[in-house]
Design an enzyme around this catalytic site. Sequence first.
Site, mmCIF file in Angstrom:
data_model
loop_
_atom_site.group_PDB
_atom_site.id
_atom_site.type_symbol
_atom_site.label_atom_id
_atom_site.label_comp_id
_atom_site.label_asym_id
_atom_site.label_seq_id
_atom_site.Cartn_x
_atom_site.Cartn_y
_atom_site.Cartn_z
ATOM 1 N N MET A 44 2.782 -11.152 2.770
ATOM 2 C CA MET A 44 4.112 -11.717 3.025
ATOM 3 C C MET A 44 4.930 -11.744 1.738
ATOM 4 O O MET A 44 5.964 -12.423 1.673
ATOM 5 C CB MET A 44 3.986 -13.124 3.612
ATOM 6 C CG MET A 44 3.275 -13.119 4.968
ATOM 7 S SD MET A 44 3.682 -14.533 5.996
ATOM 8 C CE MET A 44 3.139 -15.872 4.974
ATOM 9 N N GLN A 95 -8.706 -16.689 8.850
ATOM 10 C CA GLN A 95 -7.857 -15.538 9.199
ATOM 11 C C GLN A 95 -8.653 -14.230 9.097
ATOM 12 O O GLN A 95 -8.623 -13.397 10.010
ATOM 13 C CB GLN A 95 -6.653 -15.494 8.259
ATOM 14 C CG GLN A 95 -5.837 -14.216 8.331
ATOM 15 C CD GLN A 95 -4.596 -14.312 7.472
ATOM 16 O OE1 GLN A 95 -3.651 -14.966 7.854
ATOM 17 N NE2 GLN A 95 -4.583 -13.664 6.322
ATOM 18 N N HIS A 150 -3.212 -11.086 -4.645
ATOM 19 C CA HIS A 150 -2.754 -9.942 -3.839
ATOM 20 C C HIS A 150 -3.084 -8.627 -4.546
ATOM 21 O O HIS A 150 -3.503 -7.651 -3.913
ATOM 22 C CB HIS A 150 -1.227 -9.994 -3.646
ATOM 23 C CG HIS A 150 -0.723 -11.144 -2.827
ATOM 24 N ND1 HIS A 150 0.044 -12.156 -3.368
ATOM 25 C CD2 HIS A 150 -0.844 -11.437 -1.515
ATOM 26 C CE1 HIS A 150 0.384 -13.017 -2.410
ATOM 27 N NE2 HIS A 150 -0.150 -12.603 -1.283
ATOM 28 N N GLY A 168 -7.958 -11.245 2.071
ATOM 29 C CA GLY A 168 -8.510 -12.182 1.090
ATOM 30 C C GLY A 168 -9.402 -13.228 1.740
ATOM 31 O O GLY A 168 -9.087 -13.730 2.821
HETATM 32 P P1 AMP Z 1 -0.171 -13.688 2.201
HETATM 33 O O1 AMP Z 1 0.881 -12.941 1.467
HETATM 34 O O2 AMP Z 1 -0.324 -15.104 1.773
HETATM 35 O O3 AMP Z 1 -0.087 -13.514 3.694
HETATM 36 O O4 AMP Z 1 -1.547 -13.010 1.772
HETATM 37 C C1 AMP Z 1 -1.755 -11.637 1.932
HETATM 38 C C2 AMP Z 1 -3.204 -11.328 1.691
HETATM 39 O O5 AMP Z 1 -3.574 -11.738 0.372
HETATM 40 C C3 AMP Z 1 -4.147 -12.079 2.647
HETATM 41 O O6 AMP Z 1 -5.214 -11.219 3.026
HETATM 42 C C4 AMP Z 1 -4.637 -13.215 1.794
HETATM 43 O O7 AMP Z 1 -5.893 -13.722 2.200
HETATM 44 C C5 AMP Z 1 -4.718 -12.566 0.439
HETATM 45 N N1 AMP Z 1 -4.699 -13.562 -0.616
HETATM 46 C C6 AMP Z 1 -3.799 -14.568 -0.795
HETATM 47 N N2 AMP Z 1 -4.127 -15.337 -1.841
HETATM 48 C C7 AMP Z 1 -5.270 -14.807 -2.363
HETATM 49 C C8 AMP Z 1 -6.101 -15.144 -3.480
HETATM 50 N N3 AMP Z 1 -5.854 -16.186 -4.254
HETATM 51 N N4 AMP Z 1 -7.184 -14.359 -3.715
HETATM 52 C C9 AMP Z 1 -7.450 -13.289 -2.937
HETATM 53 N N5 AMP Z 1 -6.696 -12.917 -1.861
HETATM 54 C C10 AMP Z 1 -5.620 -13.669 -1.592
#
Ligand code: AMP
Length: 287
Positions: free
Chosen positions: A26, A150, A33, A144
């Site tokens: 997002m 999720q 990320h 992640g």
């Molecule tokens: P988001 O933009 O929050 O929807 O996250 C996009 C992807 O990045 C998802 O698969 C999350 O689980 C992963 N993600 C977010 N924060 C972290 C983190 N601190 N470490 C590893 N992966 C992450």
Amino acid sequence: MITVRTISQLRSSVDHSKVVGFVPTMGNLHAGHLDLISRAKQHSGCVVSSIFVNRLQFAPHEDFDSYPRTFIEDSKKLEAAGCDVLFAPREEDLYPVPQGFQVSPPEELADILEGEFRPGFFKGVCTVVLKLFNCVHPNRVYFGRKDYQQAMIIDHMISQMALPIEMVKVPTRREVDGLAMSSRNGYLSDPERAEAVQLYLTLCQMRESFKEGKSVALIEQEAMQHLQARGWKTDYLTIRSALDLTALDQSTAHNATHLPDKNNTVSFVALGAARIGKTRLIDNLEF
Ligand code: AMP
């Protein structure tokens, strides 16, 4: 890196003669990320990432409008990390008509924990993720472990829908003090940021108490009380089976079926969601 807005531009930009790795996000990208992009880069000839703040997964009172949108910086970070194609659709590109067809994940996985406190959240997530998969046609996708439930639900969706996709779950990237990186950390004031690591420290304490043989019910109660006494509003702090997120009743909590096997694979996960000030944080710890 090629940046595209529409599904048809995307379809003509992805190189399907190579292994395609896909990282949906997002935006408001941080090092967590970028770990996903690096992993994708190791295994794929063509790395695709998406930036899309998905209205379907936000409840009306949640932070859809204020969610941080930092497209220019994100795009530079993705390019530097080796992303080949960035898909950044506008809402009308991904949802040109109201998205009446949606993916309903099974309630035993999706109506607990995050799903209990954010009803409809995983329906919104599964719907956008399946649609993005249909747009990108990836061979591998990277999620992640920070969003533990999720990743588990998407894994089940891939398997039950027989999608020809391999799921890779990437470890949580943390700040130096242990706070899990998150786009929502940017909402924290300085004092809140200093306090925020307590969520992770509490999960660590839960793991230690569990290893010492304390009952799960007591561990969970003490964890909630600890954070509440420091001014947090707690949604849940719990230890579950790492396999399917089922609750451990006290009689099975420490029995052999739940202990790490010879290969040292994880058996348990402590998960927490709590609010400090106006910011809701989630984290988890596998053991
Ligand atoms: P988001 O933009 O929050 O929807 O996250 C996009 C992807 O990045 C998802 O698969 C999350 O689980 C992963 N993600 C977010 N924060 C972290 C983190 N601190 N470490 C590893 N992966 C992450």
